[in-house]
Structures are given as structure tokens and as C-alpha cells.
Design an enzyme around this catalytic site. Structure first.
Site, PDB file in Angstrom:
ATOM      1  CE  LYS A 163      -2.447   2.844   3.157  1.00 53.49           C
ATOM      2  NZ  LYS A 163      -1.649   3.399   4.184  1.00 53.49           N
ATOM      3  CG  HIS A 175       5.984 -16.407   1.802  1.00 55.53           C
ATOM      4  ND1 HIS A 175       7.252 -16.717   1.379  1.00 55.53           N
ATOM      5  CD2 HIS A 175       5.885 -16.843   3.069  1.00 55.53           C
ATOM      6  CE1 HIS A 175       7.892 -17.328   2.360  1.00 55.53           C
ATOM      7  NE2 HIS A 175       7.088 -17.418   3.394  1.00 55.53           N
ATOM      8  CE1 TYR A 178      -0.819  -2.988   4.436  1.00 53.27           C
ATOM      9  CE2 TYR A 178       0.720  -2.222   6.126  1.00 53.27           C
ATOM     10  CZ  TYR A 178      -0.292  -1.971   5.221  1.00 53.27           C
ATOM     11  OH  TYR A 178      -0.790  -0.696   5.098  1.00 53.27           O
TER      12      TYR A 178
END
Length: 183
Positions: A163, A175, A178
Site C-alpha cells: 500500500k 510471501h 504487508y
């Protein structure tokens, strides 16, 4: 007779005469403009969508885009795709998306308002309002949220969410990660 939702062309003097006499747009010499289709409501849209979708798919196939199952991809008319790119079933390309050459998109990938470099793979992932570089692998099951710049030769792996971040060239995010508001 001209009706609501139509786009017609007619001589101005004919329109003026009809407006003065009848206060209507009913001009006998009016012709439906090329490229415009009359839409009467949701049912007309449902009938037209498959035809228009097929037209978009055929245009991309003619430019060298490969599709395993052309009936199983959805391409917004604003999308551009480079030659040699393969679209796998379940691919949805939306908005002002630009896909480079020799990419593999899908299966089950949604790319919206993005720029994607050459030789990039987006597998079973969602990518939104971001830039993805060349030779980069995204997914499966990655989620790239708006405002990301993902460089070249990068791996954004399984169950990774990014993000509003810039990811430098050569980075590997393998993997279960975030990455938010980061450089």
C-alpha cells in the site's frame, strides 16, 4: 424520428424549420451517427455488452495479444496492451491501464488504472492505480493497493499486500507480508 438517447446528424436548416414549426427533433432526413448506438435502458445495455466486448477482444487479438479463452477476459475500451502479452482466463483489465509487451496476466487477475512494464507476470492478484516495472512477478494472491511504484526485477509473492509504497529494483517480498507507506 429522433428519440431520447440517440445521436443524429441532420442539416441545420432542417432542424431549424422543425423546431420553429413543431418544437421537436423529428427530422425526416436525420441519420444515426456512425459509432453511436441507441440505448433504451438496462436490457439494451445487456444485449449490446457481449457484442462490444467481442469487438474489443478482436482488436487486441489483431494487434498480437494472445488469449487462451477470449470469452473469459474482460477489457475496458481504454486499455492498451503490447504485442505478445498473454491474457489468461479470468483476467479483468479496467480503466486507463497500460500493459507492456510479452507479459502474462492471469489467471484470475484484476488490473485497474495501472501501468505495467514488459515481461511482467501478474498471477491471480489485484493491482490498483499503481506502476509495475518490467520483469516483475506479482502473485499469486497479492494485493497492490493504490499509490504503489514497484520497480523492475521484483517479486511480490503469495499473500503480499503493498500500500502506497515504492519498492526498489531487485527487491524480493516473498510471501505473507504487508508493506505500507514505505520506500
Amino acid at each position: 424520428e429522433a428519440g431520447p438517447g440517440f445521436a443524429y446528424a441532420a442539416a441545420g436548416y432542417e432542424l431549424q424549420a422543425v423546431w420553429q414549426e413543431k418544437m421537436t427533433n423529428a427530422v425526416s432526413a436525420a441519420e444515426l451517427l456512425s459509432g453511436w448506438l441507441p440505448v433504451f435502458g438496462p436490457q439494451t445495455i445487456a444485449e449490446l455488452e457481449p457484442m462490444l466486448r467481442d469487438r474489443i477482444v478482436r482488436e487486441h487479438l489483431a494487434r498480437g495479444v494472445r488469449m487462451m479463452d477470449p470469452a473469459a477476459v474482460y477489457i475496458d475500451p481504454r486499455v492498451s496492451i503490447g504485442p505478445g502479452t498473454a491474457l489468461l482466463p479470468g483476467t479483468i483489465l479496467r480503466g486507463e491501464t497500460r500493459i507492456g509487451s510479452w507479459c502474462t496476466i492471469g489467471p484470475n487477475a484484476m488490473v485497474r488504472d495501472c501501468t505495467v512494464g514488459d515481461d511482467t507476470e501478474i498471477n491471480a492478484s489485484q493491482v490498483n492505480e499503481s506502476t509495475i516495472g518490467s520483469r516483475t512477478h506479482v502473485g499469486p494472491f497479492a494485493y497492490v493497493r493504490p499509490g504503489c511504484t514497484i520497480g523492475d526485477d521484483i517479486k511480490v509473492g503469495d499473500f503480499v499486500e503493498v500500500k502506497n509504497s515504492s519498492i526498489g529494483d531487485g527487491t524480493k517480498i516473498s510471501h505473507l507480508t504487508y508493506v505500507g507507506d514505505s520506500d
